[in-house]
Design an enzyme around this catalytic site. Sequence first.
Site, short mmCIF file in Angstrom:
data_model
loop_
_atom_site.label_atom_id
_atom_site.label_comp_id
_atom_site.label_asym_id
_atom_site.label_seq_id
_atom_site.Cartn_x
_atom_site.Cartn_y
_atom_site.Cartn_z
CB CYS B 107 -0.95 -0.04 1.13
SG CYS B 107 -2.40 0.93 1.07
NE ARG B 144 -9.41 5.10 1.21
CZ ARG B 144 -8.50 5.73 1.69
NH1 ARG B 144 -8.23 6.93 1.28
NH2 ARG B 144 -7.34 4.93 1.73
CG HIS B 208 -4.70 -4.13 3.65
ND1 HIS B 208 -5.02 -2.94 2.98
CD2 HIS B 208 -5.92 -4.29 4.37
CE1 HIS B 208 -6.14 -2.65 3.28
NE2 HIS B 208 -6.92 -3.40 4.01
#
Lengths: 438, 258
Positions: B107, B144, B208
């Site tokens: 990330c 997002r 993740h």
Amino acid sequence: MYNSLTILIAKVLNFFAKILCKILKKDNGNMLGRIVKKLNPNILEYLKIDCPVIAVTATNGKTTTNNCIRYIIENNGKKVVSNKEGNNMETGIITTLIKNCTISGKIKADYICLEVDESYVPIVFKKIRLDTLLVLNFFRDQLDRNGEVESLILKIENFLKTYNGNLILNNDDPNVARLGQANKENKNVYYFSVEKYENASIKQKEAGEGKFCPFDKTKLEYEYYQYSHVGKYICPTCNFGKVELFTEIKNVDLENMTFDENEIHYNTQANNIYTIYNFAGAISVAKIYNLDAKKSLETFKLNNGRSEEISINGIKTFINLAKNPTGANVSLRTLNEDKDEKELLFVLNDNPADGLDVSWIWDINFELNNVSRVITSGKRAYDMAIRIKTSGFDENKIEAYTNIDEAVKSLYKTEVKKYVIANYTALQPTRRTIFSNK
Amino acid sequence: MGAHLANKRGGRMKEIKLLYLYPDMLELYGDYGNIQVLKYRMEKRGINLIIDKYSIGDKAPDFCLYDIVFAGGGADNEQTILSEDLIRYKDNIKDAINKGVFFLLICGAYQLFGKYYKGVEGNVIPGLEIFDYYTEAIEDRTKRCIGNIVINTKIGETETKVIGFENHGGQTYNIKTPFGKVIYGNGNKFEDSEEGFFKKNVIATYLHGPLLSKNPVIADYIIKYCLERKYNEKSMLNELDDTFENKCREQLINSFCK
């Protein structure tokens, strides 16, 4: 006129909804609020509220603390309107208030106390007057829904810039304490704190936020951590952390469930540090409104899966809600502080209300003390099993069942003491299944 | 744990050294879980994982002395602070990558190793410029790339599906060698067909979950790579009991990729 009409419609709807819910044995939640908001988006502004409005917000502990405040007010002989079922977004609050107002929109109560979702504080209190805001803590919670913790704090900080009402803040959480400086003109800021308790640590045991001073980015210096990032800290550059305390809880004794505040000795039913912080917030509210809290806290019962202790066919069972790492860590702390042999059931769902992202389970500290078996369940039972096995717990002593009935059935095969931890949408189905096992 | 540490064949115990960057700042979404998984899978095979941590204010590390370097994702305002710090080690990091040290970047760290990160207000956080991709935040702050993600990747000789969770506003451009092809989810950009960046000794990704917990094949690829590089020998890793991992993968792939 339209406003009164909305309320009338809502009251009629509510009447039928109640009957329907009784038949279906279901809770109608915030349905009413959702309909009312559609009919009349400004309904909150129209309500006539004369009494003090108290709100509690936090990542963890909103429901417990709000119920505690409501209980204190009722025990002082006052009438209180409250969203006690925990519907804490705008529609939930509309539901509570509409149910308790007259056709003209007047709310007849001595106090209104509400738990409010962190991101809804600025939205709801743009529309209704707020007299006292209690902020308990900010932890990681459902990051995928709320965005990062920081953006949430900024939202509330922004709201507080023009707020002059009572503001009660947990000074031991730097994320919360910083809010005291949002509006330097506000003379009604009150801080509370809990003195170091026996299991506090010098090193941080669990993942937390707030490592840097929000004002000058200096690393905060901690004297000790109570849990997560809550503890005694100071910014060596600007002294952030040092304030005059309004409420300070001392001599915390979790075994005997007692503590002292301002020379008053409290006997409670709280066996964990986290509830002591909730009580510190509730006591602060009581002090502001001159209400007696001592008697109420003696009998205030923690239930509904929030530190609940029950007996299932003679087997001691503790049930706890954990929506985020901090919640889970506190429950596991209680488990580890118990020296007896026990078994753990952890139920993990990933429904939208839980947050789709379950990676927070990797921020839980899974050192397990005298646990002989672990059962995982929920939609993400396998994720949980992998998590616990990786922490070093013997994989042969872990069982995973996505089906909760199977999990509970297996759990009660032995007579060892049980600790049950479930996340948000998993909690009630888990409780129901456990109770039906009785 | 002690029992695992003793090498059964009596030889000198194998040892892998990992550098964990900014553990106090880059640790959103349980990224540390990746290290826990590596440690677990190494110890089960009698390999010792040594974890050194580096953060702002610590003595400068030599990246070349490590077998693995790991960095995770962080909150935006922390990213700025550490970009300034990390850039001081640019040459050393480049050197380490060229020498074959394995880099696992998740990330925010993935973004930092590119040319730059351009924020919503147009502010530019300079990257290490080690790779020539770059990231720009989407203007609409509420948008997002969030959700479960499944990608198809070929790592070593094995083709595998990688499962994770993505949550990023940044859109990463100019990737020539992606980590995988998106089957479900977004990837480097909104509704992209590709995810992450990959070369033999670098995995940079938005996944993740943490990444390695649900993808033991990736974890074992990294372990094998490090052993072969360090001990200069073909190594066969013994199989571990991955019942939970396999069931987890089966369940998730079935529910996402219907």
